[in-house]
Motif scaffolding. Structure first.
Motif, short mmCIF file in Angstrom:
data_model
loop_
_atom_site.label_atom_id
_atom_site.label_comp_id
_atom_site.label_asym_id
_atom_site.label_seq_id
_atom_site.Cartn_x
_atom_site.Cartn_y
_atom_site.Cartn_z
N ASP A 68 1.34 -7.68 1.41
CA ASP A 68 0.16 -8.55 1.29
C ASP A 68 -0.91 -8.16 2.29
N ILE A 69 -0.50 -7.87 3.52
CA ILE A 69 -1.45 -7.47 4.56
C ILE A 69 -2.11 -6.14 4.20
N ALA A 70 -1.30 -5.17 3.80
CA ALA A 70 -1.83 -3.84 3.46
C ALA A 70 -2.79 -3.92 2.28
N MET A 71 -2.40 -4.62 1.24
CA MET A 71 -3.21 -4.66 0.03
C MET A 71 -4.45 -5.55 0.16
N ALA A 72 -4.54 -6.33 1.24
CA ALA A 72 -5.74 -7.13 1.48
C ALA A 72 -6.91 -6.26 1.90
N ASP A 73 -6.64 -5.05 2.37
CA ASP A 73 -7.70 -4.12 2.74
C ASP A 73 -8.20 -3.43 1.47
N PRO A 74 -9.48 -3.55 1.13
CA PRO A 74 -9.98 -2.98 -0.12
C PRO A 74 -9.90 -1.46 -0.20
N ARG A 75 -9.70 -0.77 0.92
CA ARG A 75 -9.61 0.69 0.91
C ARG A 75 -8.18 1.18 1.07
N THR A 76 -7.22 0.31 0.79
CA THR A 76 -5.80 0.67 0.93
C THR A 76 -5.12 0.51 -0.42
N ARG A 77 -4.27 1.52 -0.74
CA ARG A 77 -3.50 1.44 -1.98
C ARG A 77 -2.09 1.94 -1.73
N LEU A 78 -1.17 1.49 -2.56
CA LEU A 78 0.21 1.93 -2.46
C LEU A 78 0.33 3.33 -3.06
N LEU A 79 0.91 4.26 -2.31
CA LEU A 79 1.09 5.62 -2.78
C LEU A 79 2.50 5.85 -3.31
N ALA A 80 3.50 5.31 -2.62
CA ALA A 80 4.89 5.55 -3.00
C ALA A 80 5.75 4.38 -2.53
N GLY A 81 6.92 4.24 -3.15
CA GLY A 81 7.85 3.19 -2.78
C GLY A 81 7.48 1.86 -3.40
N SER A 82 8.15 0.82 -2.95
CA SER A 82 7.89 -0.52 -3.49
C SER A 82 8.39 -1.58 -2.52
N VAL A 83 7.89 -2.79 -2.73
CA VAL A 83 8.34 -3.93 -1.94
C VAL A 83 9.83 -4.17 -2.20
N ALA A 84 10.26 -4.03 -3.44
CA ALA A 84 11.67 -4.24 -3.78
C ALA A 84 12.58 -3.29 -3.01
N GLU A 85 12.13 -2.07 -2.78
CA GLU A 85 12.91 -1.10 -2.00
C GLU A 85 12.84 -1.39 -0.50
N GLY A 86 11.79 -2.09 -0.09
CA GLY A 86 11.56 -2.30 1.33
C GLY A 86 11.10 -1.04 2.04
N HIS A 87 10.56 -0.11 1.27
CA HIS A 87 10.08 1.17 1.81
C HIS A 87 8.81 1.52 1.05
N MET A 88 7.67 1.43 1.72
CA MET A 88 6.38 1.62 1.08
C MET A 88 5.53 2.60 1.89
N THR A 89 4.75 3.42 1.20
CA THR A 89 3.78 4.29 1.85
C THR A 89 2.41 3.98 1.25
#
Length: 147
Positions: A68-89
């Protein structure tokens, strides 16, 4: 002659700006375990090993809060991984030039709740002027109170 030199400089600047925005960012190359990385010899990163900060919440709750914190920044996007995995880049880009920083987060279960391992680093350059450490500190301040 001066006009051509100026035109050449403008073309070079635009080419550099395009490269910064379009350079490949392949997930597997950047989606690493922050607890296993060797810190680079350049001062353009921030590193937090798991166990440094422990949160009294379940790992899946902590992973969702970080996302939630990362995605609140409009210039940030998820590149790899997932919340379900508990490992995100994530890729976080600077406001003007769009320089990419890569932020890898791994949530680790802990007997008292959950802990984080985070590796935030610049894709280009030698120095990031403290941006990655400031980002990490800002994200940590927004999380629930640690133990």
């Amino acid at each position: 002659m001066m006009r051509r030199l100026l035109l050449l400089l403008v073309v070079a600047a635009l080419g550099g700006a395009a490269w910064v925005r379009l350079a490949p960012l392949e997930g597997p190359a950047w989606h690493v375990d922050p607890d296993q990385v060797q810190p680079p010899d350049r001062p353009n990163h921030a590193l937090l090993r798991s166990g440094s900060v422990v949160y009294p919440i379940p790992p899946e709750t902590l992973a969702a809060a970080v996302d939630d914190i990362a995605m609140a920044d409009p210039r940030t996007r998820l590149l790899a991984g997932s919340v379900a995995e508990g490992h995100m880049t994530y890729v976080a880009r600077s406001r003007i030039w769009g320089f990419p920083d890569l932020v890898t987060v791994r949530v680790v279960p802990h007997p008292d709740g959950a802990t984080l391992a985070v590796f935030s680093r610049a894709r280009f350059g030698r120095s990031d002027m403290g941006v990655n450490q400031a980002r990490l500190d800002g994200w940590l301040r927004q999380l629930p109170e640690p133990l």
